[in-house]
Design an enzyme around this catalytic site. Structure first.
Site, mmCIF file in Angstrom:
data_model
loop_
_atom_site.group_PDB
_atom_site.id
_atom_site.type_symbol
_atom_site.label_atom_id
_atom_site.label_comp_id
_atom_site.label_asym_id
_atom_site.label_seq_id
_atom_site.Cartn_x
_atom_site.Cartn_y
_atom_site.Cartn_z
ATOM 1 N N ASP A 64 0.182 12.048 -7.992
ATOM 2 C CA ASP A 64 -0.894 13.127 -8.236
ATOM 3 C C ASP A 64 -1.766 13.531 -6.867
ATOM 4 O OD1 ASP A 64 -2.769 14.693 -9.550
ATOM 5 O OD2 ASP A 64 -4.083 12.941 -9.468
ATOM 6 N N ASP A 95 -4.722 8.536 -10.949
ATOM 7 C CA ASP A 95 -5.716 7.988 -11.115
ATOM 8 C C ASP A 95 -6.772 8.612 -12.329
ATOM 9 O OD1 ASP A 95 -6.509 10.562 -9.808
ATOM 10 O OD2 ASP A 95 -8.453 9.722 -9.112
ATOM 11 N N ASP A 136 -3.842 12.053 -15.901
ATOM 12 C CA ASP A 136 -2.589 11.559 -15.370
ATOM 13 C C ASP A 136 -2.079 10.430 -16.603
ATOM 14 O OD1 ASP A 136 -2.886 12.627 -12.925
ATOM 15 O OD2 ASP A 136 -3.970 11.387 -12.103
#
Length: 692
Positions: A347, A568, A572
């Site tokens: 990410d 995080d 996600d």
């Protein structure tokens, strides 16, 4: 002429005396060995009975068979000699020595296995036994302090932490400044500065200043307790490779018993037919005993325990070592999958970047005053938890109040809270749209704050000048936040989130390890490509919705590739759950950490390399353990069966076979303990790796 000690001569004479038809020496052997066989060795009989009752077999069954056969034969030989006058050899000492060596091996094994859980012991020892509670009157003034048991701490209690003492609970600093050593929990070697409003972790060491902290989490809710729980769960879990060992161990004992019977029959039949000279059996007086000793040696030397210990001991050590380095593994299955990772998906926001977004540009296109524009946008974003929303709020606040705040941090915080309640506008019908932005009503009019998609879907036209300005920002790796009010485009803001300093070198290191990095983000294509180019990622998936991240992972998994995901945020968590190996940055959300297989406590991308490297080293050690365990049995069983006897005269007595079996288990555990010497790879070393 040799002198004989009179005491020894007397003892020999006494042992050769008869009590009825039995020699006293033989009776004493019988009595003493019976104690060893049925009192000391009772645990083997109990364990073997339980295993057989449940339809399985284990090492205890082999020990019981070998020692019982030796014991029963010796008793029969004793009785035969007493009533016939012909005394065949007895092997009482063999039975006793087998049990002694096996128990010694188990004791050494327990000592060695105890060292595999040293990590948990160290973590438990971090928790202080007592804490200093600050007492206060009803009006809030402090009345004194009192030392209490750390177990009595409640959320909301204000605690005093002296220099050189451990912080008793997770909490927030309410007074004081100090540096705290968090290395024992996070693995971060540098001390961390703590001041008012800083969060602290229970069990860490306060170094040089007095702190007052307000307890936020106590008991099982603390970071340290959660780490201990994760490590304990991981150490109790089974890696998939363990299934192979369980299967082999399940059929191992019946195979060994069959080989033992085959050994006895072969030697006995060959001896009866005269296939080998009588001189081979002269020392044992008859072919039956000669064949029986080989058969018992086969039963006793075989060791399924070495196979069974190969994986769990290594997993226990590895999870403890990982915790010491700030890498928490949730189970042996995750540890096994990580060694085979082909793709690793990152990410962007908060993972590759620092997650500390700042507004760098504000441009108004409607003639509205900049201050009014910022108030409008900040009011809309005040209810959002997105990192970009916080950046916009901070920027707008400082725009309005720069130079008007007191210097004291406590006063700043209070004034800021008061100011927020005064200058923000009232919001209605707030809605956060994942991957797009937010929308709400202010003064009865709809305001949209987000990306191009959100603005376009609501039929708002973006002026050509704004489009050109936006493109320039995106090409410079800035994220554009577009704002529409009452159906008209009114302005935009440029937000940048600095990359983590280690991001580029970690990406290069992963490539050297043979892992292909991919970046997936909900940000626009221009910004995503600019960020990816800066850190060396070629494969980019931009403008991806949270649910779409999981779809990207599944697309890589179609050809059987093993995919890891590093993230995080809450958005996600679906991707972390879909990935073969999910890695949550420790500073991320609880939901992301719950969905992941690994938790990187330090919020440092270097730990991604550590996690994969630890997995590879662990399973390299496990494969070596299996090789040793299999090789031991493949070599030892034929030797015990007498395969070398016709050529070398080498016969392994049963007591020596028992010693070999015991120490084979210990050697596997000691092999696993070598993982305690693991050192995380230095990036300079990783970058020199060449994958063939």
């Amino acid at each position: 002429m040799r002198m004989v000690c009179p005491h020894i001569s007397f003892i020999n004479s006494f042992l050769l005396m008869h009590c009825g038809p039995f020699r006293i020496g033989d009776l004493l052997k019988w009595m003493l060995v019976s104690v060893v066989q049925f009192v000391v060795g009772k645990r083997f009989y109990v364990a073997a009975y339980r295993a057989l009752r449940h339809g399985s077999t284990n090492m205890d069954v082999l020990v019981v068979l070998g020692t019982t056969a030796t014991y029963v034969y010796s008793v029969c030989a004793l009785l035969y000699g007493a009533f016939t006058g012909f005394h065949p050899p007895m092997y009482f000492e063999t039975s006793a020595m087998i049990i002694t060596f096996v128990l010694l091996g188990k004791y050494l094994e327990v000592l060695a296995k105890g060292r595999t859980s040293d990590a948990i012991k160290k973590l438990v020892e971090l928790v202080p036994a007592t804490a200093i509670l600050l007492l206060k009157y009803k009006d809030g003034k402090y009345a004194g302090e009192k030392e209490i048991d750390a177990l009595l701490i409640q959320p909301g209690d204000v605690l005093k932490v002296l220099p050189g003492s451990k912080i008793p609970a997770d909490g927030i600093v309410t007074w004081g400044t100090s540096h705290v050593d968090e290395s024992m929990v996070t693995g971060e070697s540098a001390s961390i500065c703590k001041e008012v409003s800083s969060s602290v972790i229970g069990g860490t060491m306060n170094l040089n200043g007095i702190l007052h902290i307000q307890a936020a989490k106590v008991g099982s809710g603390t970071v340290l307790s959660q780490i201990i729980s994760l490590v304990e769960t991981a150490q109790m879990s089974k890696a998939p490779i363990q299934k192979f060992a369980d299967y082999v161990a399940g059929i191992f004992v019946p195979i060994v018993i069959t080989l033992s019977l085959l050994t006895f029959c072969t030697w006995f039949v060959c001896g009866t037919l005269g296939a080998y000279p009588n001189s081979w059996v002269s020392e044992t007086s008859n072919c039956f005993v000669f064949s029986l000793m080989f058969s018992i040696s086969v039963v006793v030397i075989a060791c399924p325990c070495a196979l069974g210990l190969a994986t769990p001991t290594a997993v226990m050590v590895a999870t403890g070592v990982g915790a010491n380095h700030g890498v928490l593994v949730k189970g042996g299955d995750a540890l096994e999958r990580a060694q085979n990772v082909n793709y690793i998906i990152f990410d962007k926001t908060g993972t590759l970047t620092q997650g500390k977004a700042t507004v760098t540009t504000t441009k108004v296109f409607s003639g509205m005053d900049v201050g009014d524009f910022l108030t409008l946008v900040a009011s809309a974003e005040a209810s959002s938890e997105h990192p970009l929303a916080k950046a916009i709020l901070d920027y707008a606040f400082h725009f309005h109040f720069f130079g008007k705040l007191p210097s004291s941090k406590d006063d700043v915080k209070k004034r800021k809270e008061d100011a927020f309640s005064q200058w923000l506008l009232e919001v209605a019908d707030f809605s956060a749209l994942p991957g797009k932005g937010v929308q709400c009503l202010i003064n009865g009019k709809m305001i949209l704050v987000g990306n191009r998609t959100l603005i376009s879907e609501n039929g708002v036209n973006i002026p050509e000048e704004a489009e050109s300005f936006l493109v320039d920002m995106e090409l410079n790796a800035k994220t554009g936040i577009l704002v529409a009010y009452d159906g008209d485009f009114i302005g935009l803001m440029g937000v940048t989130d600095p990359l983590k300093r280690e991001a580029a070198v970690v990406i290069e290191g992963l490539k050297k390890m043979g892992i292909y990095p991919v970046m997936v983000t909900g940000d626009n294509w221009r910004t995503a490509l600019a960020v990816a180019k800066e850190i060396g990622i070629e494969d980019v998936r931009a403008e991806v919705m949270p649910a779409g991240k999981a779809d990207v992972i599944r697309s890589f998994q179609k050809d059987g590739s093993v995919v890891a995901m590093v993230g995080d945020g809450i958005n996600d968590s679906p991707a972390l759950a879909a990935a073969d190996v999910g890695m949550a940055i420790g500073a991320g959300t609880d939901i992301a950490i719950e969905a992941a297989d690994y938790v990187l406590v330090r919020n440092n991308l270097e730990d991604v390399i550590t996690a994969i490297d630890l997995s590879r080293k662990t399973f390299s050690r496990i494969r070596w353990n299996y090789f040793f365990a299999m090789a031991y049995n493949i070599v030892a069983i034929p030797v015990a069966a007498g395969a070398l006897f016709p050529f070398t005269g080498l016969q392994m007595p049963p007591w020596l076979a028992g010693a070999c079996m015991a120490f084979s288990s210990v050697s596997v555990v000691c092999s696993s303990l070598l993982l305690r010497r693991y050192r995380k790879p230095r990036l300079t070393t990783v970058l020199q790796i060449t994958v063939e």
